[in-house]
Design an enzyme around this catalytic site. Structure first.
Site, PDB file in Angstrom:
ATOM      1  N   ASP A 218      15.885  -3.509  -2.169  1.00 18.22           N
ATOM      2  CA  ASP A 218      15.573  -4.766  -1.506  1.00 18.22           C
ATOM      3  C   ASP A 218      16.564  -5.860  -1.854  1.00 18.22           C
ATOM      4  O   ASP A 218      16.536  -6.930  -1.257  1.00 18.22           O
ATOM      5  CB  ASP A 218      14.149  -5.218  -1.856  1.00 18.22           C
ATOM      6  CG  ASP A 218      13.170  -4.867  -0.760  1.00 18.22           C
ATOM      7  OD1 ASP A 218      13.584  -4.182   0.193  1.00 18.22           O
ATOM      8  OD2 ASP A 218      12.008  -5.278  -0.846  1.00 18.22           O
TER       9      ASP A 218
ATOM     10  N   ASP B  68      -1.242  -2.875  -3.775  1.00 15.83           N
ATOM     11  CA  ASP B  68      -1.539  -1.479  -4.092  1.00 15.83           C
ATOM     12  C   ASP B  68      -3.035  -1.232  -4.253  1.00 15.83           C
ATOM     13  O   ASP B  68      -3.564  -0.249  -3.743  1.00 15.83           O
ATOM     14  CB  ASP B  68      -0.763  -1.018  -5.329  1.00 15.83           C
ATOM     15  CG  ASP B  68      -0.303  -2.179  -6.159  1.00 15.83           C
ATOM     16  OD1 ASP B  68      -1.137  -3.081  -6.358  1.00 15.83           O
ATOM     17  OD2 ASP B  68       0.857  -2.217  -6.599  1.00 15.83           O
TER      18      ASP B  68
END
Ligand SMILES: *[C@@H]1O[C@H](CO)[C@@H](O)[C@H](O)[C@H]1NC(C)=O
Ligand SMILES: *[C@@H]1O[C@H](CO)[C@@H](O)[C@H](O)[C@H]1NC(C)=O
Length: 737
Positions: free
Chosen positions: A145, A451
């Site tokens: 990223d 998550d």
């Protein structure tokens, strides 16, 4: 629940689930504690001081705090009620499925080449490339990223080094297979044949590391290197971290039989991905990057099982992947299982774990306890997923996904160039517009701890999950080594989790009727971390101040009402010591964890709570900037000596120091008042407060040292000392009722 033992080898299960020993004893114990808590509540209720009495409000506050603690304790019983252990049988798997094993895609995510050095990232990559698993069934994806040319360069170097590293690992069965960890832990072997190769590989590794580091130091990649690979042409002058098109580079094409290691064996496919970034386009952090990986990998290898790792988490066990696969391919129950979560363990923990990073009891008991209700959490790293379920598929009884038959034939007839070109589109910003990605498909967007929510939504679609904590840890990451980092991390987690509780994903509502009540409660043990802040602060301030004023808040020691307080307090701590020791911590580590428990609740959770509420009301948040993440030699030395690192003047440290000093003043003051000029009958009333305040003082000894004794740069800065002395004195002088 025990698998059907006996019979032929063919029908033996690939894993077993067993209840932990001592379960019945624990339940009996828990009931006695519950009775104790009820008696405490009853006592508080029956003895509320009359309106004119000075202690009325202090008393009511104690009652509220104890109501909360009792309620939270009940919630935490869900994660202790059914603690289970899982036992996979990888030998059975290998003998039965030898050449029919399912393919596995491994995702490694990195975000910033400064915080996460490329040399560390490629050590993780190399450790997973050398798993004991057929290489043609493995594909490794790095999502960068940071969109950094240096990370790409490091990966390119790793792809070349893997040709020596993978055969070296397999030939000598070395462990761990992260070159950085391996060479740091092992000195040159005695065995002569190994010694020669060892030296040669070590030299190759060090030269490679040196080349990568010097490229980063120079701030540019030389023309010589650029000419080695066409991939570098993607980085033209317009590419920046926040603004660039998708980049997909297949560095090793696992299908290509010419790309073999030095022993002539195939290598796993290796892919570099930097998804498109545009300033106007929200990138959704790690969840966005995982979703791009899921799509890109579906084009290239499309393995039915996905392993998701953070870039600092190397594999410490080269058979881990086989063990995880056991859960998915078990003939009886495997088709129900969506993911297999491993605990988060760390490489650099000191013996007594000064910042309580490991949370042994959480890993060994609580997370295994939620698993007992089929609610194992997805923790974002160290987790194997079934592609079908993470992509939004619902579980249905009739359908039995045959993992091994999903072949990756999609890519068979395409060239590398075609694959790269087609998968780039999948990593574009615009791709997700008007799709279910981030909602029903892939990781859920919009939560800081995406998550946990993702795991919950998967379970609500009918899937089961597994928590597996092997004795030999499968993955090791890097733990924070300063107090600041440790607290900011907990602030982020507790804030994100409390937000989930207040959102539409609150397990009691969202998961109602879809997962077991025990699992819903189990989620809330974590989602409700933050609200613990205020009752805890109340409990460490008010009884101490009341001690100073001779206002008793507990029953006298000679009264029968004292017994429930004593029993709950002693048995809870005894239980917590037993839990810590049986899960492998030292006594001192337990003691440190008590300090960290107090510190987290009075700092991280406080800010998390306040920020969550202000966010709900639409105001802005406090911001904590992580100070220098690059490890200073000084800091590292203190960490290794287990000295707490303060050093900066964070507000959190002012709170810690103020609370510690306040209790010290109250303790000394209270004792002096009792010794001089009080009749001892009255002291009987104050004993519980003396003990409570005394314990807070004792647990804070390292804080006093950092305030007054130490001289190193990690001590509490004098500005903080000054502020906290003034604050603590003011609070002591303030009237409380
Ligand atoms: C902890 O990790 C850092 C890397 O961030 C490393 O430099 C250090 O040696 C490790 N410390 C211990 C005690 O293993
Ligand atoms: C990592 O693996 C090694 C074997 O190479 C083992 O001895 C060690 O205990 C493992 N580490 C942990 C934390 O389990």
């Amino acid at each position: 629940m025990v698998g059907h033992g006996g019979g032929e080898e063919e029908c033996l299960p690939l894993f077993e689930t067993k209840l932990v020993k001592g379960n019945v004893a624990y339940k009996i114990y828990a009931i006695t504690v519950f009775v104790g808590i009820c008696l405490i509540w009853l006592y508080r209720f029956l003895h509320i001081p009359r309106a004119q009495e000075p202690a009325r409000w202090a008393w009511i506050g104690m009652f509220m705090a104890e109501l909360w603690f009792g309620f939270y304790w009940i919630i935490t019983q869900s994660v202790r009620w059914n603690v289970t252990r899982r036992y996979p049988f990888k030998e059975r798997l290998m003998s039965r499925y030898g050449d029919k094993l399912p393919a596995v895609d491994i995702f490694v995510c990195t975000a910033d080449p400064k915080i996460e050095p490329p040399t560390m990232v490629i050590s993780t990559i190399l450790s997973v490339m050398s798993y004991n698993y057929p290489p043609e069934k493995l594909s490794v994806y790095l999502s960068d990223d940071g969109g950094s040319e240096f990370t790409f360069y490091a990966l390119l170097e790793a792809s070349q080094f893997s040709k020596q590293w993978v055969p070296f690992c397999k030939k000598f069965s070395i462990e761990p297979r992260s070159p950085a960890a391996y060479f740091a832990q092992n000195s040159s072997p005695q065995d002569n044949t190994l010694a020669q190769e060892w030296l040669a590989v070590k030299k190759l590794y060090e030269d490679m590391k040196c080349r990568i580091e010097s490229a980063i130091e120079n701030g540019s990649i030389s023309k010589d290197i650029r000419d080695q690979h066409t991939g570098f042409s993607e980085w033209n002058s317009e590419v920046t971290k926040q603004d660039h098109p998708s980049i997909v580079q297949i560095l090793i094409d696992g299908r290509n039989l010419d790309e073999v290691d030095d022993d002539g064996r195939q290598l796993p496919t290796l892919v570099y991905l930097a998804r498109e970034k545009r300033p106007h386009c929200h990138h959704n952090f790690k969840a966005g990057s995982m979703n791009a990986l899921i799509r890109v990998s579906s084009e290239i290898s499309n393995a039915p099982i996905i392993l998701n790792l953070d870039c600092d988490m190397y594999s410490n066990h080269s058979d881990a992947i086989q063990e995880a696969v056991c859960f998915f391919v078990d003939e009886e129950r495997g088709h129900k299982i969506s993911y297999v979560q491993y605990p988060q363990c760390f490489d650099n923990i000191t013996t007594n774990d000064i910042y309580s990073n490991v949370a042994n009891a959480v890993n060994e008991i609580e997370l295994a306890g939620i698993d007992g209700f089929d609610g194992a959490l997805y923790c974002g790293t160290g987790c194997f997923h079934r592609r079908e379920s993470i992509c939004g598929g619902k579980y249905s009884k009739n359908h039995r996904g045959e993992l091994s038959s999903i072949l990756c034939n999609k890519m068979k007839d395409k060239t590398v160039h075609e694959l790269e070109k087609e998968s780039k589109v999948l990593a574009n910003c615009s791709y997700e517009k008007d799709t279910q990605w981030g909602k029903e498909m892939g990781l859920v967007y919009g939560c800081p701890v995406e998550d946990i929510v993702t795991g919950l939504t998967i379970q609500c679609r009918g899937w089961k999950s597994v928590y597996y904590s092997p004795d030999r840890k499968a993955f090791l990451g890097v733990a924070p080594i300063t107090l600041d980092q440790a607290l900011v991390q907990y602030k982020r987690w507790s804030e994100g989790m409390f937000q989930i509780f207040l959102s539409k994903y609150c397990p009691f509502i969202y998961a109602h009727g879809k997962i077991k009540l025990g699992a819903q409660m189990g989620y809330c043990v974590y989602l409700l971390w933050a609200p613990n802040a205020f009752p805890t602060i109340y409990y460490v301030i008010i009884p101490s101040i009341c001690l100073l004023r001779n206002v008793p808040l507990f029953p006298e020691v000679s009264s029968l009402w004292f017994l429930p307080f004593l029993y709950v307090f002693v048995s809870r701590n005894a239980c917590s010591i037993v839990e810590a020791l049986t899960s492998g911590a030292t006594l001192k580590a337990w003691w440190n964890s008590q300090r960290m428990w107090l510190i987290r609740r009075t700092t991280s959770y406080v800010f998390a709570f306040i920020d969550t509420i202000t966010r709900q009301l639409g105001f802005s948040q406090t911001a904590f900037v992580i100070t220098a993440k690059v490890v200073d030699k000084d800091v590292l030395e203190r960490y290794q000596k287990e000295t707490m690192e303060f050093g900066s003047s964070s507000v959190m440290f002012t709170i810690i120091a103020t609370l510690a000093l306040l209790n010290l003043f109250c303790f000394v003051g209270g004792i002096m008042k009792i010794v001089w000029g009080m009749d001892l009958n009255f002291a009987d009333h104050l004993v519980p407060q003396i003990v409570l305040c005394g314990l807070v003082v004792v647990v804070n000894v390292p804080v006093y040292q950092a305030l007054f004794v130490r001289h190193d740069r990690g001590r509490i800065p004098s500005s903080v000392t000054f502020k906290s002395v003034v604050l603590a004195s003011l609070v002591c002088l303030m009237p409380v009722y």
